[in-house]
Structure formats: C-alpha cells, structure tokens
Design a protein around this motif. Structure first.
Motif, PDB file in Angstrom:
ATOM      1  N   LEU A  67       0.842  -1.207   0.000  1.00 61.42           N
ATOM      2  CA  LEU A  67       0.000   0.000   0.000  1.00 61.42           C
ATOM      3  C   LEU A  67       0.873   1.252   0.000  1.00 61.42           C
ATOM      4  O   LEU A  67       0.615   2.196  -0.760  1.00 61.42           O
ATOM      5  CB  LEU A  67      -0.959   0.030   1.196  1.00 61.42           C
ATOM      6  CG  LEU A  67      -1.838   1.282   1.254  1.00 61.42           C
ATOM      7  CD1 LEU A  67      -2.859   1.306   0.119  1.00 61.42           C
ATOM      8  CD2 LEU A  67      -2.531   1.395   2.594  1.00 61.42           C
ATOM      9  N   ALA A  68       1.905   1.262   0.824  1.00 60.03           N
ATOM     10  CA  ALA A  68       2.801   2.417   0.880  1.00 60.03           C
ATOM     11  C   ALA A  68       3.449   2.655  -0.483  1.00 60.03           C
ATOM     12  O   ALA A  68       3.516   3.793  -0.963  1.00 60.03           O
ATOM     13  CB  ALA A  68       3.868   2.209   1.950  1.00 60.03           C
ATOM     14  N   LYS A  89      -1.275   2.388  10.324  1.00 58.27           N
ATOM     15  CA  LYS A  89      -0.332   2.872   9.315  1.00 58.27           C
ATOM     16  C   LYS A  89      -1.036   3.034   7.957  1.00 58.27           C
ATOM     17  O   LYS A  89      -0.872   4.056   7.286  1.00 58.27           O
ATOM     18  CB  LYS A  89       0.836   1.893   9.199  1.00 58.27           C
ATOM     19  CG  LYS A  89       1.925   2.312   8.248  1.00 58.27           C
ATOM     20  CD  LYS A  89       3.066   1.294   8.278  1.00 58.27           C
ATOM     21  CE  LYS A  89       4.124   1.612   7.259  1.00 58.27           C
ATOM     22  NZ  LYS A  89       5.194   0.591   7.259  1.00 58.27           N
ATOM     23  N   ASN A  90      -1.834   2.044   7.579  1.00 56.65           N
ATOM     24  CA  ASN A  90      -2.582   2.115   6.319  1.00 56.65           C
ATOM     25  C   ASN A  90      -3.600   3.254   6.352  1.00 56.65           C
ATOM     26  O   ASN A  90      -3.758   3.981   5.366  1.00 56.65           O
ATOM     27  CB  ASN A  90      -3.301   0.795   6.032  1.00 56.65           C
ATOM     28  CG  ASN A  90      -2.347  -0.318   5.655  1.00 56.65           C
ATOM     29  OD1 ASN A  90      -1.186  -0.083   5.354  1.00 56.65           O
ATOM     30  ND2 ASN A  90      -2.839  -1.540   5.692  1.00 56.65           N
ATOM     31  N   ARG A  96      -3.872  10.630   4.281  1.00 54.36           N
ATOM     32  CA  ARG A  96      -2.893  11.637   3.886  1.00 54.36           C
ATOM     33  C   ARG A  96      -2.779  11.753   2.359  1.00 54.36           C
ATOM     34  O   ARG A  96      -2.595  12.836   1.833  1.00 54.36           O
ATOM     35  CB  ARG A  96      -1.532  11.280   4.491  1.00 54.36           C
ATOM     36  CG  ARG A  96      -0.516  12.400   4.476  1.00 54.36           C
ATOM     37  CD  ARG A  96       0.757  12.067   5.254  1.00 54.36           C
ATOM     38  NE  ARG A  96       1.315  10.753   4.948  1.00 54.36           N
ATOM     39  CZ  ARG A  96       1.518   9.792   5.841  1.00 54.36           C
ATOM     40  NH1 ARG A  96       1.228   9.984   7.118  1.00 54.36           N
ATOM     41  NH2 ARG A  96       2.029   8.634   5.491  1.00 54.36           N
ATOM     42  N   ASN A  97      -2.879  10.631   1.665  1.00 56.45           N
ATOM     43  CA  ASN A  97      -2.618  10.607   0.223  1.00 56.45           C
ATOM     44  C   ASN A  97      -3.860  10.525  -0.653  1.00 56.45           C
ATOM     45  O   ASN A  97      -3.727  10.335  -1.857  1.00 56.45           O
ATOM     46  CB  ASN A  97      -1.722   9.414  -0.142  1.00 56.45           C
ATOM     47  CG  ASN A  97      -0.360   9.510   0.462  1.00 56.45           C
ATOM     48  OD1 ASN A  97       0.131  10.604   0.699  1.00 56.45           O
ATOM     49  ND2 ASN A  97       0.256   8.380   0.729  1.00 56.45           N
ATOM     50  N   GLY A  98      -5.040  10.615  -0.068  1.00 58.55           N
ATOM     51  CA  GLY A  98      -6.175  10.455  -0.962  1.00 58.55           C
ATOM     52  C   GLY A  98      -7.533  10.653  -0.351  1.00 58.55           C
ATOM     53  O   GLY A  98      -7.697  11.200   0.739  1.00 58.55           O
ATOM     54  N   TYR A  99      -8.484  10.159  -1.095  1.00 54.64           N
ATOM     55  CA  TYR A  99      -9.903  10.258  -0.797  1.00 54.64           C
ATOM     56  C   TYR A  99     -10.402   8.836  -0.567  1.00 54.64           C
ATOM     57  O   TYR A  99     -10.221   7.965  -1.422  1.00 54.64           O
ATOM     58  CB  TYR A  99     -10.587  10.914  -2.003  1.00 54.64           C
ATOM     59  CG  TYR A  99     -12.041  11.169  -1.832  1.00 54.64           C
ATOM     60  CD1 TYR A  99     -12.489  12.291  -1.134  1.00 54.64           C
ATOM     61  CD2 TYR A  99     -12.980  10.301  -2.380  1.00 54.64           C
ATOM     62  CE1 TYR A  99     -13.837  12.528  -0.991  1.00 54.64           C
ATOM     63  CE2 TYR A  99     -14.326  10.542  -2.237  1.00 54.64           C
ATOM     64  CZ  TYR A  99     -14.749  11.656  -1.540  1.00 54.64           C
ATOM     65  OH  TYR A  99     -16.096  11.902  -1.385  1.00 54.64           O
ATOM     66  N   ARG A 100     -11.016   8.597   0.597  1.00 56.39           N
ATOM     67  CA  ARG A 100     -11.416   7.239   0.983  1.00 56.39           C
ATOM     68  C   ARG A 100     -12.923   7.051   0.816  1.00 56.39           C
ATOM     69  O   ARG A 100     -13.706   7.840   1.344  1.00 56.39           O
ATOM     70  CB  ARG A 100     -11.018   6.958   2.424  1.00 56.39           C
ATOM     71  CG  ARG A 100      -9.511   7.062   2.659  1.00 56.39           C
ATOM     72  CD  ARG A 100      -9.147   7.368   4.086  1.00 56.39           C
ATOM     73  NE  ARG A 100      -9.764   8.627   4.488  1.00 56.39           N
ATOM     74  CZ  ARG A 100     -10.200   8.888   5.729  1.00 56.39           C
ATOM     75  NH1 ARG A 100     -10.049   8.019   6.676  1.00 56.39           N
ATOM     76  NH2 ARG A 100     -10.755  10.048   6.006  1.00 56.39           N
ATOM     77  N   VAL A 101     -13.298   5.993   0.089  1.00 55.56           N
ATOM     78  CA  VAL A 101     -14.707   5.702  -0.170  1.00 55.56           C
ATOM     79  C   VAL A 101     -15.036   4.322   0.395  1.00 55.56           C
ATOM     80  O   VAL A 101     -14.434   3.318   0.010  1.00 55.56           O
ATOM     81  CB  VAL A 101     -15.015   5.728  -1.683  1.00 55.56           C
ATOM     82  CG1 VAL A 101     -16.496   5.431  -1.927  1.00 55.56           C
ATOM     83  CG2 VAL A 101     -14.611   7.062  -2.300  1.00 55.56           C
TER      84      VAL A 101
END
Length: 165
Positions: A67-68, A89-90, A96-101
């Motif tokens: 994932l990282a 961590k995930n 931090r890096n995106g949009y979660r759906v």
C-alpha cells in the motif's frame, strides 16, 4: 476532471471494490490498482496460499508495504483488501494521500456474493463474516464518502464520480 490524489475503495470482501474500481478509473481516466493483485505479484503466490503458509500477520505486513509503495503513485484508483483498514499505518497513508470511499454492502448480500465466488481466507460462515464486519465497521465509516454498493458496479462508480465532480 483532474484528480491529483488517490481514491481508495474500502469495504468488506465481496463489496465490489475491484469491479467498481475498474469502472471508476475509466470514468476518471485514472490508473486502476488492485492491492490484492499487487500483493500476489510481489509474493509470487495467491493470497490464500500466503495465509496458509505464512499466516495473517505476515500478509498484513506485506499489505502495508505494498500500500505504501502503490500510494506514491498519485491519481490512481486503488481497491484495497477488506482488512487493509485495520492497520493504523494504512489508515494514515490513505487519509494523507487520498480520498477514501467506503463501499457499504449488507451481510446477506456479501455472503451471497462470497459463496458464489472463490474461497476467501477469513469468510467461512455468515456468522464469522458478521463478526469481521462488526469489528471493522467504525473504521470503514470513518471515510470521506460512504456509498451503498448493492446496485450494479457501474451505477456505484457513477455515484462516486458524480460526488467527486
């Protein structure tokens, strides 16, 4: 529409993350990444084998690592594994890096979908599936968008697309 972050599809196994993700990536003209496929490529074996040979803890560490690595590619639609959200961590990487759906699907539908497909290492009965769902539900709900994903995957992808516009 230009999207400079990743879109992470989160939810239970059988929620349709991979299928919806392919449609959504096409709509947004973004790269599609299936985290489970990337894990299998990296390990050079199927996820069921990883669980059998190395166990769940090893799989979760591998999942964190992949994932990282995949999250460094912005502007991708990433279908995560059902338990990916369990790792703090995930969760940090995704927020931090995106949009979660969150693709929300009821237990009966999940169970029907899973029993019609291949074997999943953690879903052996409807009771066990409900237990896993209950354990993860609050983490799933802590996303940027919650979408009912019981309808056709193209319709679900279009709902997400319309929301992002």
């Amino acid at each position: 529409m230009s999207f400079d972050k990743n879109i992470y599809l989160i939810g239970m196994m059988g929620a349709g993350k991979s299928t919806v993700g392919k449609y959504l990536a096409r709509l947004l003209k973004l790269r599609f990444i299936d985290l489970d496929v990337e894990i299998e490529k990296d390990a050079n074996m199927q996820i069921t084998k990883i669980f059998q040979i190395h166990g769940e803890n090893y799989f979760r560490l591998l999942e964190e690592s992949i994932l990282a690595k995949m999250s460094s590619n912005n502007s991708s639609v990433i279908a995560t594994g059902g338990g990916c959200i369990l790792s703090s961590k995930n969760r940090k990487i995704m927020s931090r890096n995106g949009y979660r759906v969150f693709l929300k699907v009821d237990i009966d539908t999940l169970y029907d979908r899973l029993t019609k497909s291949y074997t999943r290492p953690l879903a052996k009965s409807k009771k066990q599936l409900q237990s896993i769902y209950n354990e993860r539900y609050s983490l799933y709900c802590d996303c940027d968008q919650n979408v009912n994903a019981v309808s056709h995957p193209q319709i679900v992808a279009k709902k997400i697309y319309d929301y992002l516009k």
